[in-house]
Design a protein around this motif. Structure first.
Motif, PDB file in Angstrom:
ATOM      1  N   SER A  27       1.352  -1.123   0.016  1.00 57.79           N
ATOM      2  CA  SER A  27      -0.092   0.063   0.164  1.00 57.79           C
ATOM      3  C   SER A  27       0.793   1.376   0.065  1.00 57.79           C
ATOM      4  O   SER A  27       2.080   1.226   0.488  1.00 57.79           O
ATOM      5  CB  SER A  27      -1.147   0.471   1.205  1.00 57.79           C
ATOM      6  N   VAL A  28       0.382   2.727  -0.045  1.00 54.68           N
ATOM      7  CA  VAL A  28       0.819   3.675  -0.160  1.00 54.68           C
ATOM      8  C   VAL A  28       1.774   3.632   0.701  1.00 54.68           C
ATOM      9  O   VAL A  28       2.747   4.523   1.548  1.00 54.68           O
ATOM     10  CB  VAL A  28      -0.450   5.034  -0.382  1.00 54.68           C
ATOM     11  N   HIS A  29       1.061   3.287   2.370  1.00 53.75           N
ATOM     12  CA  HIS A  29       1.386   3.663   3.512  1.00 53.75           C
ATOM     13  C   HIS A  29       2.703   2.842   4.266  1.00 53.75           C
ATOM     14  O   HIS A  29       3.232   3.192   4.168  1.00 53.75           O
ATOM     15  CB  HIS A  29       0.208   3.161   4.337  1.00 53.75           C
ATOM     16  N   GLU A  30       2.283   1.948   3.179  1.00 55.56           N
ATOM     17  CA  GLU A  30       4.041   0.239   3.214  1.00 55.56           C
ATOM     18  C   GLU A  30       5.302   1.132   2.376  1.00 55.56           C
ATOM     19  O   GLU A  30       5.756   0.573   3.086  1.00 55.56           O
ATOM     20  CB  GLU A  30       2.972  -0.722   2.887  1.00 55.56           C
ATOM     21  N   ASN A  31       4.593   1.425   1.646  1.00 52.31           N
ATOM     22  CA  ASN A  31       6.322   1.954   1.056  1.00 52.31           C
ATOM     23  C   ASN A  31       6.736   3.338   1.240  1.00 52.31           C
ATOM     24  O   ASN A  31       7.785   2.970   1.083  1.00 52.31           O
ATOM     25  CB  ASN A  31       5.388   2.903  -0.167  1.00 52.31           C
ATOM     26  N   VAL A  32       5.750   3.601   1.681  1.00 46.41           N
ATOM     27  CA  VAL A  32       6.008   4.980   2.593  1.00 46.41           C
ATOM     28  C   VAL A  32       6.961   4.223   3.900  1.00 46.41           C
ATOM     29  O   VAL A  32       8.337   4.892   4.207  1.00 46.41           O
ATOM     30  CB  VAL A  32       5.315   6.107   2.771  1.00 46.41           C
ATOM     31  N   ALA A  33       6.688   3.773   4.456  1.00 47.85           N
ATOM     32  CA  ALA A  33       6.820   3.767   5.632  1.00 47.85           C
ATOM     33  C   ALA A  33       8.137   2.406   5.623  1.00 47.85           C
ATOM     34  O   ALA A  33       9.347   2.164   6.814  1.00 47.85           O
ATOM     35  CB  ALA A  33       5.872   1.988   6.500  1.00 47.85           C
ATOM     36  N   TYR A  34       8.549   2.187   4.362  1.00 46.53           N
ATOM     37  CA  TYR A  34       9.427   1.062   3.732  1.00 46.53           C
ATOM     38  C   TYR A  34      10.849   2.295   4.065  1.00 46.53           C
ATOM     39  O   TYR A  34      11.938   1.411   4.209  1.00 46.53           O
ATOM     40  CB  TYR A  34       9.231   0.588   2.462  1.00 46.53           C
ATOM     41  N   GLY A  35      10.649   3.321   3.586  1.00 46.71           N
ATOM     42  CA  GLY A  35      11.822   4.145   3.424  1.00 46.71           C
ATOM     43  C   GLY A  35      12.296   4.279   5.219  1.00 46.71           C
ATOM     44  O   GLY A  35      13.582   4.849   5.388  1.00 46.71           O
ATOM     45  N   LEU A  36      11.947   4.200   5.938  1.00 42.94           N
ATOM     46  CA  LEU A  36      12.491   4.113   7.623  1.00 42.94           C
ATOM     47  C   LEU A  36      12.422   2.915   7.963  1.00 42.94           C
ATOM     48  O   LEU A  36      13.180   2.888   9.376  1.00 42.94           O
ATOM     49  CB  LEU A  36      10.754   4.060   8.457  1.00 42.94           C
ATOM     50  N   ARG A  37      12.738   1.709   7.188  1.00 43.33           N
ATOM     51  CA  ARG A  37      13.169  -0.025   7.431  1.00 43.33           C
ATOM     52  C   ARG A  37      14.421   1.085   8.248  1.00 43.33           C
ATOM     53  O   ARG A  37      14.719  -0.937   9.545  1.00 43.33           O
ATOM     54  CB  ARG A  37      12.682  -0.886   6.834  1.00 43.33           C
ATOM     55  N   PHE A  38      15.533   1.756   8.021  1.00 43.75           N
ATOM     56  CA  PHE A  38      16.959   1.382   9.059  1.00 43.75           C
ATOM     57  C   PHE A  38      16.984   2.964   9.329  1.00 43.75           C
ATOM     58  O   PHE A  38      18.192   3.089  10.126  1.00 43.75           O
ATOM     59  CB  PHE A  38      18.146   1.492   7.831  1.00 43.75           C
ATOM     60  N   HIS A  39      15.766   3.118  10.037  1.00 40.66           N
ATOM     61  CA  HIS A  39      15.981   4.321  10.243  1.00 40.66           C
ATOM     62  C   HIS A  39      15.206   4.978  11.958  1.00 40.66           C
ATOM     63  O   HIS A  39      14.165   4.031  12.235  1.00 40.66           O
ATOM     64  CB  HIS A  39      15.289   5.769   9.779  1.00 40.66           C
ATOM     65  N   ASP A  40      15.736   4.993  12.803  1.00 41.64           N
ATOM     66  CA  ASP A  40      15.734   5.241  14.148  1.00 41.64           C
ATOM     67  C   ASP A  40      14.681   6.532  14.512  1.00 41.64           C
ATOM     68  O   ASP A  40      15.145   8.151  14.540  1.00 41.64           O
ATOM     69  CB  ASP A  40      16.545   5.575  15.217  1.00 41.64           C
ATOM     70  N   LEU A  41      13.602   6.350  14.558  1.00 40.96           N
ATOM     71  CA  LEU A  41      12.476   7.918  14.937  1.00 40.96           C
ATOM     72  C   LEU A  41      12.275   9.118  16.146  1.00 40.96           C
ATOM     73  O   LEU A  41      11.640   9.677  16.080  1.00 40.96           O
ATOM     74  CB  LEU A  41      10.995   8.045  14.580  1.00 40.96           C
TER      75      LEU A  41
END
Ligand code: ATP
Length: 337
Positions: A83-97
């Motif tokens: 989904s769009v949400h999952e696509n954007v969240a994919y960008g966060l996979r190595f990132h600590d927020l």
């Protein structure tokens, strides 16, 4: 930076320094090395030799994921099964927020690209422009130091391209993110950038603000590639004050400082050439014939012939000029190359 692929030289000693927060564009014709340069910054090209530093940190031997750059490509490159949400969240996979949840960050980014309503859709349910905005959101998700955009608009139609480029510029300014943009479209480069690097054949011909590149092109190539131009090739007259072109002497701009007999090119933009009434006060006048007129909406593009050579000018008169005309421009509005 230098790069060679199987005997093809893609980059010849290109050295660039890009300021923090700058919108910097690599522009040039197909094959001039723009993408290779961008991929070198991202760490995606094994063939590149040289050094890359981001924020003072040498990242030359760092893998792409450790460089903290976000990248958007021409062809969206969204994952179709997510989904769009999952696509954007994919960008966060190595990132600590830093305390925020992934969902909060995704919502923030979808707001930023003005697509909050499509989080649950799949990419194929979006238009090309929307997909590209999602790709931008995904690239921005991990808060990269540098945003790299490789022809992000070239798959879109002209109207959408113009609309989306304004959105990209607005988002870039809002985030104040250092951005390197690749395009073959000189108009896009001029419209978006703080500075532009005009490339040809693996080399940088000029790096400057869009206005400087347009008004003071550093070479014949830049004068022809950026915007429209009339180029008059000739030799400097004996008194050093003019250039002999097809039996006429066209005055050189003040302070040109050229030697007699030197070969030069005088570059004159269509919009500095006046037709008939306006031409009377100009220091260079040419008796020409109108061949074709194109209506542009806010003006006419007038194609003329003078001594066998084509001259293009722009007229904002209410009726297009025709027949025999006088063209005029001031020498100081021309550039010598
Ligand atoms: P375009 O706008 O067409 O993408 P470009 O300015 O981005 O062009 P590059 O893609 O950087 O140019 O290519 C520069 C040169 O290097 C071209 O001659 C290209 O054919 C060559 N080249 C680029 N990548 C490769 C590769 N992986 N293998 C072989 N040759 C390559």
């Amino acid at each position: 930076m230098r790069a060679e692929f199987d005997g093809v030289t893609a980059l010849r000693d290109v050295s660039l320094s890009i300021d923090e927060g700058e919108f910097f564009t690599l522009v040039g014709p197909s094959g001039c090395g723009k993408t290779t340069m961008l991929r070198s910054i991202a760490g995606l090209t094994d063939e590149a030799e040289g050094r890359v530093a981001i924020d003072g940190r040498d990242v030359t031997s760092a893998p792409p994921e450790a460089r903290n750059v976000g990248m958007v490509f021409q062809n969206y490159a969204l994952f179709p099964h997510m989904s769009v949400h999952e696509n954007v969240a994919y960008g966060l996979r190595f990132h600590d927020l830093d305390g925020r949840t992934d969902d909060e960050r995704v919502a923030e980014l979808l707001d930023l690209v003005d697509l909050a309503g499509v989080a649950d859709r799949s990419p194929e349910q979006l238009s090309g422009g929307q997909q590209q905005r999602i790709a931008l959101a995904r690239a921005l998700a991990p808060e990269p130091d540098v945003l790299l955009l490789d022809e992000p608009l070239s798959a879109l139609d002209a109207r959408l391209r113009k609309r989306l480029r304004v959105q990209i510029k607005t988002i870039q300014q809002e985030l104040d993110i250092t951005t390197v943009y690749v395009t073959h479209d000189q108009a896009e480069a001029l419209a978006l950038s703080d500075r532009v690097a005009v490339m040809q054949d693996g080399r940088v011909e000029q790096v400057a603000a869009p206005e400087s590149v347009y008004r003071n092109p550093a070479s014949r190539f830049v004068a022809e590639f950026v915007g429209d131009n009339n180029l008059f090739d000739g030799t400097v007259t004996d008194d050093g004050a003019g250039v002999a072109v097809d039996g006429a002497a066209l005055p050189l701009p003040a302070g040109s400082d050229r030697r007699p007999s030197e070969s030069v090119t005088l570059a004159v933009r269509p919009e500095v050439i006046e037709i008939d009434d306006g031409a009377a006060s100009a220091d260079t006048t040419l008796a020409a014939t109108v061949e074709t007129v194109e209506f542009l909406g806010d003006a006419y593009r007038v194609h003329c012939r003078w001594r066998g050579r084509r001259i293009e000018c722009k007229s904002t008169a209410s009726a297009p000029p025709a027949g025999e005309v006088t063209l005029g421009f001031d020498a100081d509005d021309a550039q010598v190359l």
